[in-house]
Design an enzyme around this catalytic site. Structure first.
Site, PDB file in Angstrom:
ATOM      1  N   ALA A  57       3.844   1.608  -1.139  1.00  0.00           N
ATOM      2  CA  ALA A  57       4.471   1.772  -2.449  1.00  0.00           C
ATOM      3  C   ALA A  57       3.517   2.435  -3.432  1.00  0.00           C
ATOM      4  O   ALA A  57       3.919   3.307  -4.211  1.00  0.00           O
ATOM      5  CB  ALA A  57       4.929   0.420  -2.979  1.00  0.00           C
ATOM      6  N   TYR A  63       0.844  -1.206   0.000  1.00  0.00           N
ATOM      7  CA  TYR A  63       0.000   0.000   0.000  1.00  0.00           C
ATOM      8  C   TYR A  63       0.875   1.251   0.000  1.00  0.00           C
ATOM      9  O   TYR A  63       0.638   2.198  -0.760  1.00  0.00           O
ATOM     10  CB  TYR A  63      -0.906  -0.019   1.228  1.00  0.00           C
ATOM     11  CG  TYR A  63      -1.692   1.247   1.468  1.00  0.00           C
ATOM     12  CD1 TYR A  63      -2.835   1.526   0.733  1.00  0.00           C
ATOM     13  CD2 TYR A  63      -1.292   2.164   2.440  1.00  0.00           C
ATOM     14  CE1 TYR A  63      -3.552   2.688   0.959  1.00  0.00           C
ATOM     15  CE2 TYR A  63      -2.001   3.329   2.673  1.00  0.00           C
ATOM     16  CZ  TYR A  63      -3.143   3.582   1.925  1.00  0.00           C
ATOM     17  OH  TYR A  63      -3.846   4.737   2.139  1.00  0.00           O
TER      18      TYR A  63
END
Length: 249
Positions: A157, A155
């Protein structure tokens, strides 16, 4: 009314921060196209907002990770609205896992909605805004994209990528009169409620009150400002509405 005459698309509009934006924009006189995949909730959000006015809202179905659905929904929204002034791309999802356990399905889900959905909706809005040589795009980043939050690696990233994308389109599209900013919220939503037990320690560290912000009191006024003419010289920024959970500079 701060947004009278504004034509706005909101994705992820069925509940949470998206629904808060729909209600706030309609209260300020805007015409809103609310987009989601949760049809019953989305239709109810649009109907309830319109019933209180003075603006209006209508609902459209689209999966933001699907280019054909996005383009069709945006074409219909622009037709209904008579143009497009503001895109607020709230649609987003979260999954918590140890970093080494994220599956291909997890990655496809998170990247598809959070990152691909941002790119596709922004591209779909671009043509209308380019033709008008004006427009506002508000994407959604996260403190997780700025600092380490164990359990949220994938998430995180996607949200870091959303903020990088937003900075770049602000530079590329700014000469065409289009501004783009990322909002970094720490606001009470169905998503945060569903993961509260795992992240109570994070939320309790919010300097302003040790809790997440209130959607109507802490979040809606900022979103109205960012969609309005008062923010006309703000672009390429990551704007935190997070009670100090993360300090952006």
């Amino acid at each position: 009314m701060q947004l009278e005459g504004k034509r706005i698309i909101v994705t992820g509009a069925a509940q949470g921060m998206g629904a808060t934006c729909v209600r706030a924009y309609v209260r300020e006189g805007a015409a809103v196209a609310a987009i989601d995949v949760k049809d019953e909730l989305g239709q109810q959000t649009a109907s309830d907002a319109t019933s209180t006015g003075p603006g209006t809202a209508s609902y459209l179905h689209a999966d933001v990770s699907d280019r054909a659905q996005v383009n069709a929904a945006f074409d219909e929204a622009v037709h209904r609205l008579g143009g497009l002034d503001v895109l607020v791309n709230v649609a987003g999802v979260q999954r918590a896992r140890p970093a080494e356990t994220f599956t291909d399905e997890d990655l496809d889900f998170l990247l598809g909605i959070n990152l691909r959905g941002t790119v596709l909706t922004n591209q779909a809005a671009f043509s209308s805004m380019r033709d008008n040589r004006s427009g506002t795009i508000l994407n959604f980043g996260s403190d997780a994209g700025l600092t380490a939050m164990p359990g949220l690696a994938a998430y995180s990233a996607t949200k870091g990528a959303v903020m990088a994308w937003t900075r770049t389109i602000a530079a590329e599209w700014g000469p065409l009169g289009i501004r783009a900013n990322s909002v970094i919220p720490a606001i009470q939503t169905p998503m945060t409620t569903s993961g509260a037990s795992e992240r109570d320690d994070i939320y309790s560290s919010v300097p302003l009150g040790g809790k997440l912000g209130d959607p109507e009191l802490d979040f809606a006024p900022v979103m109205v400002f960012l969609a309005g003419d008062g923010a006309r010289f703000i672009t390429g920024q990551a704007l935190a509405v997070n009670g100090g959970l993360g300090m952006v500079r």
